[in-house]
Design an enzyme around this catalytic site. Structure first.
Site, PDB file in Angstrom:
ATOM      1  N   GLY A   1       1.141  -1.175   0.463  1.00  0.00           N
ATOM      2  CA  GLY A   1      -0.162  -0.104  -0.019  1.00  0.00           C
ATOM      3  C   GLY A   1       0.514   1.074  -0.100  1.00  0.00           C
TER       4      GLY A   1
ATOM      5  CD  GLU B   1       0.827 -33.261  -0.970  1.00  0.00           C
ATOM      6  OE1 GLU B   1       0.371 -33.185   0.284  1.00  0.00           O
ATOM      7  OE2 GLU B   1       1.472 -33.084  -1.838  1.00  0.00           O
TER       8      GLU B   1
END
Length: 641
Positions: free
Chosen positions: A235, A454
């Site tokens: 920002g 996994e």
């Protein structure tokens, strides 16, 4: 109405004018000369020969010094006149065919009268050359050349309303875009969510410009510059836009690359012009985005000469920032995510007096950012913004804006009337992992291996105290990965060695599971190995967390090390570093194998569920392993399909 508008906006192309002038020039040439071919030059004796043969049809005398002769049709068929018989288009030449000079006009006229009486000449005439058409024909080429030159110069200089510094004659002018009270700059500090500390510093600068007497009466001086530093997407540019909207003073905005051109001296000239404009409109603000493009430290590039154009631009910028007085009310704002490479002379007090660090938002600030970007979306009632903030650790403001946009696109793709919670979760998965590739061909054996890999990650992370809490595991190919495990990492300000080791062990759980189940390993752990190697190297060389090397760091925060050709340690130390990095990784790999050997049955069961469902969540792991004893209630994120 549309027809009238079109007619009012009609513009004449300059090339039409030039084409018309050329056409007029050609037409006048044709009408004046009755053709396009110049007459051939002959002597007076040659003319007398043609006249005596009766081959001359008409003679025109100009100013009693020059004559033009027109041949008869019979003479044009003669081989001796072959060169003048045809015009440039291959048609019969209408004349004049020959031209010659006259010595005595009176004798020549008598000769013509005699020839006409003898029927050797049909007609003759005396004219004065220099009428308006001939004058226009003679001047038209010069008019065309001047017109084309003016048109090219006009285009190169930007035209009547071109302005800007992009054209050849304005190349030394500043390319800064000016925002003032006449421009509709709608961004304000209300549009900047989070960043409370940065906003406070920036608001004070705006107040300096609005009410300088408040500070100068106490003897204070208005700061000359403020540097916004932080990761991409946090920002910094948005803060500058908010300053433009709040300050109500002229605001000059440009990028660091706008100073640099291929022409020598252009950058320095643009810097001078920029500050001159700002002084003329003071109080004013100058904002230079990505200042590292021009503010990089001088003399660090070993391959460029000393008279570098970028360095000249930086020198001029340093002079201008230190040259104008504090009472000119001109403040320079700049933004960069590479503050380590900026020149130290640029960073000193008196130029950039303040350095404002714009960091990645925390969970509270992410909630505020979500509220800003969710405002224009049609979302379901009761959407849990706290949940969304927890699901996006490490996301910048730009990432959160992208999540909201992707969620809206996903909802539209599924023909929904409002964006719901699942759309946001899918958007996070899409941004973090990539696009799902359900049609990718995976063999059963490969699917089994991916599921075991996994499941190994999930099992080891479930058993370790400091590993990040699991969110879900999937074996659906996504992006470049064949499977993935999603975690919700705890946001820590400091990290201890045991926490880093637990994370490394959980990362090695995939390869360890392949070793435990198949007694072999595969290439599927590349990203895992890359991650743990970086972590281990950071522990040893950056954070000083290795007992053998001790409290030593080889990290250089100034960025100087990237320009050195030698390492900051000896070859013996380099060998120790390599050995310690390898030992760290191997120890966590063996630790993961030990954990999986103890839970081999549960690992297989989890893999089978994963093969069947393709996606499993935290609840599925609780059914197999029981409730995780290390979970903290305040950090838990409820996750549902």
């Amino acid at each position: 109405m549309s027809n009238e508008k079109k007619s009012n906006n009609f513009k004449v192309n300059p090339w039409w004018i030039y084409g018309t002038l050329i056409a007029i020039f050609l037409a006048l040439s044709f009408l004046n000369g009755d053709g396009f071919k110049d007459p051939a030059m002959i002597s007076s004796s040659k003319f007398d020969e043609l006249l005596n043969k009766g081959e001359i049809e008409k003679v025109i005398v100009y100013n009693k010094v020059q004559a033009e002769a027109y041949l008869t049709k019979a003479a044009l068929n003669d081989k001796t006149n072959k060169k003048v018989a045809k015009d440039v288009f291959g048609k019969v030449n209408a004349g004049p065919h020959y031209t010659f000079e006259i010595a005595d006009a009176q004798n020549f006229e008598n000769k013509l009268i005699k020839s006409k009486n003898e029927n050797k000449l049909k007609d003759y005439d005396f004219k004065v050359k220099g009428d308006w058409s001939e004058l226009l024909v003679s001047l038209l080429p010069f008019i065309l050349i001047i017109g084309v030159w003016l048109f090219i110069m006009r285009r190169m200089s930007g035209g009547a309303g071109g302005g800007g510094g992009g054209q050849i004659f304005n190349i030394g002018k500043s390319k800064a875009k000016l925002f003032d009270e006449k421009n509709d700059t709608k961004t304000t500090f209300k549009d900047v969510a989070g960043l409370e500390g940065a906003k406070e510093e920036i608001q004070e600068i705006v107040e300096f410009l609005k009410n300088p007497d408040k500070y100068t009466t106490l003897g204070g001086k208005i700061p000359k510059g403020a540097l916004l530093v932080g990761p991409p997407g946090t920002g910094k540019t948005l803060l500058a836009k908010a300053v433009a909207g709040e300050a109500k003073v002229p605001f000059f905005s440009l990028s660091g690359s706008d100073f640099v051109e291929m022409f020598v001296g252009v950058g320095a000239s643009r810097v001078r012009d920029l500050f001159k404009q700002a002084k003329d409109k003071s109080p004013a603000i100058i904002f230079i985005d990505e200042i590292d493009a021009v503010g990089r430290a001088r003399g660090k590039n070993n391959f460029s000469g000393s008279n570098d154009e970028r360095e000249n631009t930086l020198n001029q910028l340093l002079t201008e920032m230190d040259g104008f007085g504090t009472n000119t009310h001109v403040i320079v704002l700049a933004a960069t995510n590479r503050a380590d490479v900026l020149d130290k002379a640029l960073m000193r007090a008196g130029r950039f007096d303040r350095q404002i660090y714009v960091d990645l938002p925390d969970i509270r600030e992410r909630k505020e950012i979500f509220e800003v970007h969710l405002a224009p979306l049609k979302k379901v009632e009761g959407l849990d913004i706290d949940f969304l903030a927890k699901q996006t650790p490490g996301f910048s403001g730009a990432d959160i804006a992208n999540v909201c946009n992707e969620a809206a696109l996903i909802a539209a793709r599924h023909n929904k009337t409002a964006v719901d919670k699942q759309d946001f979760l899918d958007a996070v998965d899409r941004i973090v992992g990539g696009l799902e590739k359900k049609n990718k061909i995976v063999t059963p054996s490969e699917k089994k291996a991916i599921a075991i890999h996994e499941a190994g990650h999930a099992t080891v992370s479930w058993m370790l105290e400091h590993a990040a809490p699991l969110v879900k595991v999937t074996i659906v190919p996504r992006g470049q990965s064949l499977g993935a495990a999603w975690y919700l990492p705890e946001e820590r300000l400091i990290v201890r060695p045991d926490q880093m080791l637990d994370e490394m062990c959980a990362t090695m759980g995939g390869r360890a599971a392949e070793k435990v189940i198949f007694d072999t390993i595969s290439t599927g752990a590349l990203s895992d190995l890359e991650k743990v190697t970086k972590q281990a190297r950071a522990m040893v060389t950056v954070y000083g967390l290795n007992e053998k090397l001790g409290n030593v760091t080889y990290y250089d925060s100034s960025g100087q090390s990237e320009y050195n050709f030698s390492k900051p340690y000896s070859e013996e130390t380099a060998q120790i570093i390599d050995q310690e990095i390898s030992a760290l990784i191997e120890s966590q790999y063996l630790r993961a194998i030990a954990i999986l050997e103890e839970n081999k049955d549960k690992l297989n069961k989890l893999a089978d569920i994963l093969i069947e469902k393709e996606v499993i969540f935290k609840d599925d792991l609780e059914n197999i392993f029981g409730k995780r004893p290390f979970d903290k209630e305040d950090l838990e994120a409820e996750f549902s399909e």
